[in-house]
Scaffold this active site. Structure first.
Site, PDB file in Angstrom:
ATOM      1  N   HIS A 191      29.299  41.895  25.029  1.00  0.00           N
ATOM      2  CA  HIS A 191      28.620  41.057  26.059  1.00  0.00           C
ATOM      3  C   HIS A 191      29.657  40.444  27.079  1.00  0.00           C
ATOM      4  CE1 HIS A 191      25.959  37.886  27.361  1.00  0.00           C
ATOM      5  NE2 HIS A 191      26.893  37.023  27.442  1.00  0.00           N
TER       6      HIS A 191
ATOM      7  N   TYR B  59      21.443  25.558  30.435  1.00  0.00           N
ATOM      8  CA  TYR B  59      20.320  26.264  29.615  1.00  0.00           C
ATOM      9  C   TYR B  59      19.004  25.451  29.678  1.00  0.00           C
ATOM     10  CZ  TYR B  59      23.401  29.645  27.415  1.00  0.00           C
ATOM     11  OH  TYR B  59      24.153  30.701  27.087  1.00  0.00           O
TER      12      TYR B  59
ATOM     13  N   ASP C 210      25.558  37.838  31.781  1.00  0.00           N
ATOM     14  CA  ASP C 210      25.122  36.568  31.243  1.00  0.00           C
ATOM     15  C   ASP C 210      24.295  35.827  32.205  1.00  0.00           C
ATOM     16  OD1 ASP C 210      25.564  35.058  28.313  1.00  0.00           O
ATOM     17  OD2 ASP C 210      25.628  33.487  30.196  1.00  0.00           O
TER      18      ASP C 210
END
Length: 343
Positions: free
Chosen positions: A319, A262, A112
């Site tokens: 993930h 983000y 990630d």
């Protein structure tokens, strides 16, 4: 433990060393970096497999000391109050941390955001980072060869360097990639543009925060869990572990600052940062898990990582690899380090 930067920002990290290092052996330093909505706690199950592999039935040719920092704005690390705290800035901070700990050479591993931060770390300090291992390849620049492989790769896989496993995971493209990403990327658009809007609400509702985070641990572990009434959470995780991760966000009030990461990184668009155009020259290992959000073929990865010494398709997992399949990931890290050490 805490590491204070000259700017006054405090970086939280854990430093796990082997309890009983055999005489004459040296523990190899490896920094492992989490992503969102994870935390340093994701690595609690893999740490003993790396620091004491023999006691867990694993190959002990390499014994590690593991450093797991919390990304600024996540958990117990302080949040930046200035614009510009992107993955490259965090990589510089973590490089200073490793220098402060006295490591002249070390390995870096992440998934990630951790994969992007560790990639940046390898770009910043290619002579200090002995090897880079990732279980998710950060978003690559869209090049003509990538577009063509998406258009014609199913019919002519060999022409574009695609393996049988690549074809299985990627095609039909609209079903397995496009529509899947449309279902799972809504959070990213929100957090890249208006992180405070959703974040402030989550910061005031423990149930809301838990549902927002745990939904990711459901569908990012296996998209089929989307159709399960309970989200399939207990098929791969213990609820205590999942809630520990949620509580790290809750007690520190860090969900807003974590979501801002983000906007710092992709608020201006994917592929616009200068470092995204730079190659990675250090030896690289890639563990490709079958349920990862976006599959990256070896032929694509080679466009960014110029010295891939290990690329393996994992038998299962999604993930949150270190959290979900710690033994599989630990074995892949071990074999990757063995190859690098022999070079």
């Amino acid at each position: 433990m805490q590491f204070s930067l000259p700017t006054g920002l405090d970086i939280h990290f854990i430093h796990a060393k082997p309890a009983n290092l055999p005489a004459g052996r040296t523990a190899i330093p490896i920094i492992m970096v989490h992503g969102w909505p994870g935390s340093f706690y994701e690595f609690y199950k893999i740490i003993p497999l790396l620091t004491d592999p023999a006691s867990h039935g694993l190959d002990d040719r390499h014994i590690f000391q593991v450093i797991c920092p919390s990304i600024p704005g996540y958990g117990f690390s302080g949040a930046s109050h200035k614009i510009g705290c992107d993955s490259f800035a965090v990589a510089r901070m973590f490089y200073k941390l490793m220098q402060r700990l006295g490591f002249k050479e070390f390995y870096a591993q992440g998934g990630d955001w951790g994969s992007r931060i560790c990639t940046n770390l390898a770009q910043i300090a290619p002579t200090q980072v002995k090897g880079l291992h990732v279980n998710m390849v950060p978003a690559l620049q869209i090049r003509p060869s990538v577009v063509l492989s998406l258009m014609f790769g199913r019919q002519f896989p060999g022409l574009f360097g695609l393996e049988e496993e690549d074809v299985r995971r990627m095609f039909p493209f609209f079903k397995k990639v496009f529509f899947h990403l449309m279902k799972e990327s809504g959070y990213m658009h929100l957090q890249s543009t208006k992180p405070d809007t959703a974040g402030c609400g989550l910061n005031n509702s423990p149930v809301g925060l838990a549902s927002y985070i745990l939904e990711k641990f459901s569908t990012w572990t296996d998209p089929d869990f989307r159709d399960h009434e309970d989200g399939g959470l207990e098929r791969k995780f213990f609820l205590d572990d999942l809630l520990t991760n949620v509580m790290i966000y809750w007690v520190t009030g860090s969900v807003v600052s974590s979501m801002r990461f983000y906007k710092e990184n992709i608020g201006k668009g994917i592929g616009t940062a200068k470092h995204e155009k730079l190659p990675v020259t250090v030896p690289t290992g890639i563990a490709s898990f079958p349920q990862e959000l976006l599959h990256c073929p070896l032929s694509w990865a080679k466009l960014k990582y110029l010295d891939i010494v290990s690329f393996n398709h994992m038998p299962r997992g999604g993930h949150f690899a270190a959290f979900e399949e710690p033994e599989i990931l630990a074995k892949d890290i071990q074999q990757f380090v063995s190859k690098v050490e022999l070079k």
